[in-house]
Design an enzyme around this catalytic site. Structure first.
Site, PDB file in Angstrom:
ATOM      1  N   ARG A  36     -56.944  97.073 -37.504  1.00  0.00           N
ATOM      2  CA  ARG A  36     -56.472  96.778 -36.147  1.00  0.00           C
ATOM      3  C   ARG A  36     -57.515  97.105 -35.074  1.00  0.00           C
ATOM      4  NH1 ARG A  36     -51.448  99.129 -38.206  1.00  0.00           N
ATOM      5  NH2 ARG A  36     -49.827  97.526 -38.313  1.00  0.00           N
ATOM      6  N   LYS A 110     -51.459 106.635 -52.018  1.00  0.00           N
ATOM      7  CA  LYS A 110     -50.834 107.691 -52.814  1.00  0.00           C
ATOM      8  C   LYS A 110     -49.732 108.359 -51.991  1.00  0.00           C
ATOM      9  CE  LYS A 110     -55.120 108.433 -55.365  1.00  0.00           C
ATOM     10  NZ  LYS A 110     -56.234 109.343 -55.692  1.00  0.00           N
ATOM     11  N   LYS A 193     -49.705 114.874 -56.821  1.00  0.00           N
ATOM     12  CA  LYS A 193     -50.784 115.864 -56.805  1.00  0.00           C
ATOM     13  C   LYS A 193     -51.114 116.315 -55.381  1.00  0.00           C
ATOM     14  CE  LYS A 193     -53.825 112.761 -55.231  1.00  0.00           C
ATOM     15  NZ  LYS A 193     -54.668 112.844 -54.015  1.00  0.00           N
ATOM     16  N   ASP A 246     -56.966 113.728 -61.158  1.00  0.00           N
ATOM     17  CA  ASP A 246     -56.770 113.729 -59.710  1.00  0.00           C
ATOM     18  C   ASP A 246     -56.331 115.106 -59.223  1.00  0.00           C
ATOM     19  OD1 ASP A 246     -56.821 112.609 -57.220  1.00  0.00           O
ATOM     20  OD2 ASP A 246     -55.138 111.254 -57.521  1.00  0.00           O
ATOM     21  N   SER A 256     -60.879 117.118 -49.937  1.00  0.00           N
ATOM     22  CA  SER A 256     -59.499 116.639 -50.020  1.00  0.00           C
ATOM     23  C   SER A 256     -58.761 116.960 -48.729  1.00  0.00           C
ATOM     24  CB  SER A 256     -58.786 117.304 -51.205  1.00  0.00           C
ATOM     25  OG  SER A 256     -57.384 117.195 -51.069  1.00  0.00           O
ATOM     26  N   ASN A 258     -55.533 116.978 -48.135  1.00  0.00           N
ATOM     27  CA  ASN A 258     -54.385 117.845 -48.369  1.00  0.00           C
ATOM     28  C   ASN A 258     -54.823 119.289 -48.598  1.00  0.00           C
ATOM     29  OD1 ASN A 258     -51.964 115.863 -48.574  1.00  0.00           O
ATOM     30  ND2 ASN A 258     -53.567 114.921 -49.809  1.00  0.00           N
ATOM     31  N   VAL A 281     -54.482 111.149 -42.034  1.00  0.00           N
ATOM     32  CA  VAL A 281     -53.194 111.335 -42.691  1.00  0.00           C
ATOM     33  C   VAL A 281     -53.368 112.163 -43.953  1.00  0.00           C
ATOM     34  CG1 VAL A 281     -51.288 110.173 -43.850  1.00  0.00           C
ATOM     35  CG2 VAL A 281     -52.293 109.161 -41.796  1.00  0.00           C
ATOM     36  N   GLU A 283     -51.134 112.741 -46.944  1.00  0.00           N
ATOM     37  CA  GLU A 283     -49.892 112.203 -47.510  1.00  0.00           C
ATOM     38  C   GLU A 283     -48.997 113.286 -48.102  1.00  0.00           C
ATOM     39  OE1 GLU A 283     -48.579 109.305 -47.416  1.00  0.00           O
ATOM     40  OE2 GLU A 283     -50.133 107.808 -47.096  1.00  0.00           O
TER      41      GLU A 283
END
Length: 385
Positions: A36, A110, A193, A246, A256, A258, A281, A283
Site C-alpha cells: 500500500r 504465521k 512457536k 522454527d 525474532s 516475538n 507486528v 504475531e
C-alpha cells in the site's frame, strides 16, 4: 533454480515477502510485489531497497513493486501472501476479483484469525474455494535470508503441484525448500512457536541459564505438538523445520520479533511499550490469547502458554513465568511414547494413601508365607526322624 520462468506475485511489503520476492527473481521468475505504501513502492523500483524492513538488503532489480493489486496479480501463476494475520482476510478479499482457480496460493503468515480460530490457509479456502493452496513455514529470519545465509523452509500442501512449483520457484543454493503434506501441522507449528519465543525472551532478560532455556524449548515443543494433534495434525511434523527448527531459532535469536517483545517485558517494560519499541507486528502476542482460549475449550493442558498469558494480559510479573514452568505437573516427557494419562494413573495408584493397604496386605502375606514354610519344615523334620 527454476527450470522455466514463472510469474510470481507477492502480496505484502514486509521483510519476509521482500526476501522471497528477490529470491524468486534471482531464480529467473517475473516478480511483481504489492504494497500500500507508495513511498516504499518508489524506493523498491528506483533504489531496489526496502528501507523500512530490510534497509541493508539490495533486492534483485527485476522485482517490480506496485500499489495496484490488479496489475500485480495479472498472469501470476504463483501468489505468495505475506500479510499480517489481522489484515490477511481483507487483503485476500481485495484480491479475489483477480484471482483464478488455476493459480497457486501460498500463505507465509504465521498467525491465527480470531473469529473461528482459523489458520491463514483456511481463510484462503473460505474466500476462494481453490484447490492449489499451501503454506510456507520454518526457521526463516528474513534478515539472514537477505544476507544469503544458508536457510531451509517447508512448503506444505496436500496438492503435489503446489509443492513442486514452490520448490522450483524458491529453491536455490542458499534457500532450500522441503515438502510436507501436513499443511495443518506445519501451519500450526509456525503459529504456535511465536508464543514460546516471547517466553524465551523473558527468560533471557531475567538472566536464566542454558538449562532453563533448553527445558523451556523442550516443554514448549511438548505443548505445541499436544495442541496440534488435538487439532488433527501429525505429531511427527514437529520434529521437522516448521516444528523444532522454527522453535529453536525464534527462542534463541534477538532477530525474532516475538523474542524481542519478551525480552523487553523481562526488562520491566509493559506489553504496550514492548510492542511499540518493536515497530512491527509480533504475531505471538495475539496468538497466546487465542490458543489459551482454544486449549481451555478443548481440554488441552498448556501450562506455559497459560502462564505467559497471565504475564501479558493480567499484570502478573514476568518472574512468575519461571515458577509456572517449575510448578507444572511432573508428567510424561514424550507423551506419544508414554501417554500423559498413563503417568497420571500411575501416580494415583502408587500414592502413599493407596499404598498403605497394599503394603499391609504384602506384610500379611509375607507372615503367612513364613508360617507356612515353618510348618512344612516341622512336618518334614518329624517324618525324617
Amino acid at each position: 533454480m527454476a527450470e522455466q520462468q514463472i510469474n510470481v506475485a507477492v502480496l505484502g511489503g514486509g521483510s519476509f515477502g521482500t526476501a522471497l520476492a528477490s529470491i524468486a527473481a534471482d531464480n529467473g521468475a517475473r516478480v511483481r510485489q504489492w504494497m500500500r505504501d507508495e513511498t516504499l513502492v518508489s524506493q523498491i523500483n528506483n533504489e531496489h531497497l526496502n528501507g523500512r524492513y530490510l534497509p541493508h538488503y539490495l533486492m534483485n532489480p527485476a522485482v517490480h513493486a506496485s500499489s495496484d493489486i490488479q496489475a500485480v496479480l495479472a498472469d501470476a501463476e504463483l501468489v505468495l501472501i505475506a500479510i499480517p494475520s489481522k489484515a490477511f482476510r481483507s487483503v485476500v478479499q481485495a484480491a479475489k476479483a483477480w484471482l483464478t482457480p488455476n493459480q497457486i496460493l501460498v500463505s507465509t503468515t504465521k498467525g491465527i484469525e480470531q473469529e473461528g480460530f482459523l489458520l491463514m490457509s483456511q481463510v484462503l479456502e473460505q474466500e476462494t474455494g481453490f484447490s492449489h493452496i499451501g503454506v510456507i513455514a520454518g526457521p526463516n529470519l528474513a534478515s539472514e535470508i537477505a544476507d544469503k545465509q544458508l536457510t531451509a523452509t517447508v512448503i506444505a500442501s496436500a496438492d503435489p503441484l503446489t509443492r513442486t512449483r514452490v520448490q522450483q520457484a524458491l529453491g536455490c543454493r542458499y534457500f532450500r525448500v522441503y515438502a510436507s503434506d501436513d499443511r495443518h501441522g506445519v501451519e500450526l507449528g509456525g503459529a504456535l512457536k511465536n508464543i514460546y519465543a516471547i517466553a524465551a525472551g523473558m527468560a533471557a532478560a531475567l538472566g536464566m541459564g542454558e538449562n532453563t532455556r533448553s527445558m523451556l524449548m523442550t516443554r514448549a515443543l511438548a505443548e505445541m505438538s499436544r495442541f496440534a494433534v488435538a487439532q488433527g495434525a501429525n505429531p511427527m511434523t514437529f520434529l521437522g523445520l516448521a516444528g523444532v527448527g522454527d522453535l529453536i531459532v525464534t527462542c534463541s535469536s534477538n532477530l525474532s520479533r516475538n523474542y524481542r517483545v519478551g525480552y523487553a517485558m523481562g526488562e520491566g517494560r509493559t506489553l504496550e511499550e514492548a510492542v511499540e519499541s518493536l515497530g512491527q507486528v509480533a504475531e505471538g502476542v495475539n496468538t497466546v490469547k487465542l490458543v489459551c482460549a482454544k486449549a481451555s475449550e478443548m481440554g488441552v493442558y498448556m501450562p506455559l502458554a497459560e502462564g505467559l498469558s497471565h504475564v501479558l494480559f493480567d499484570g502478573v510479573p514476568a518472574q512468575d513465568m519461571a515458577r509456572t514452568l517449575m510448578m507444572g505437573e511432573q508428567s510424561s516427557d514424550v507423551e506419544f511414547i508414554l501417554p500423559r494419562e498413563a503417568v497420571q494413573q500411575a501416580h494415583r495408584e502408587q500414592s502413599p494413601h493407596n499404598q498403605a493397604p497394599h503394603n499391609q496386605a504384602s506384610k500379611d502375606q509375607v507372615s503367612k508365607d513364613q508360617a507356612s514354610k515353618e510348618k512344612v519344615a516341622k512336618d518334614n523334620g518329624g517324618r525324617n526322624a
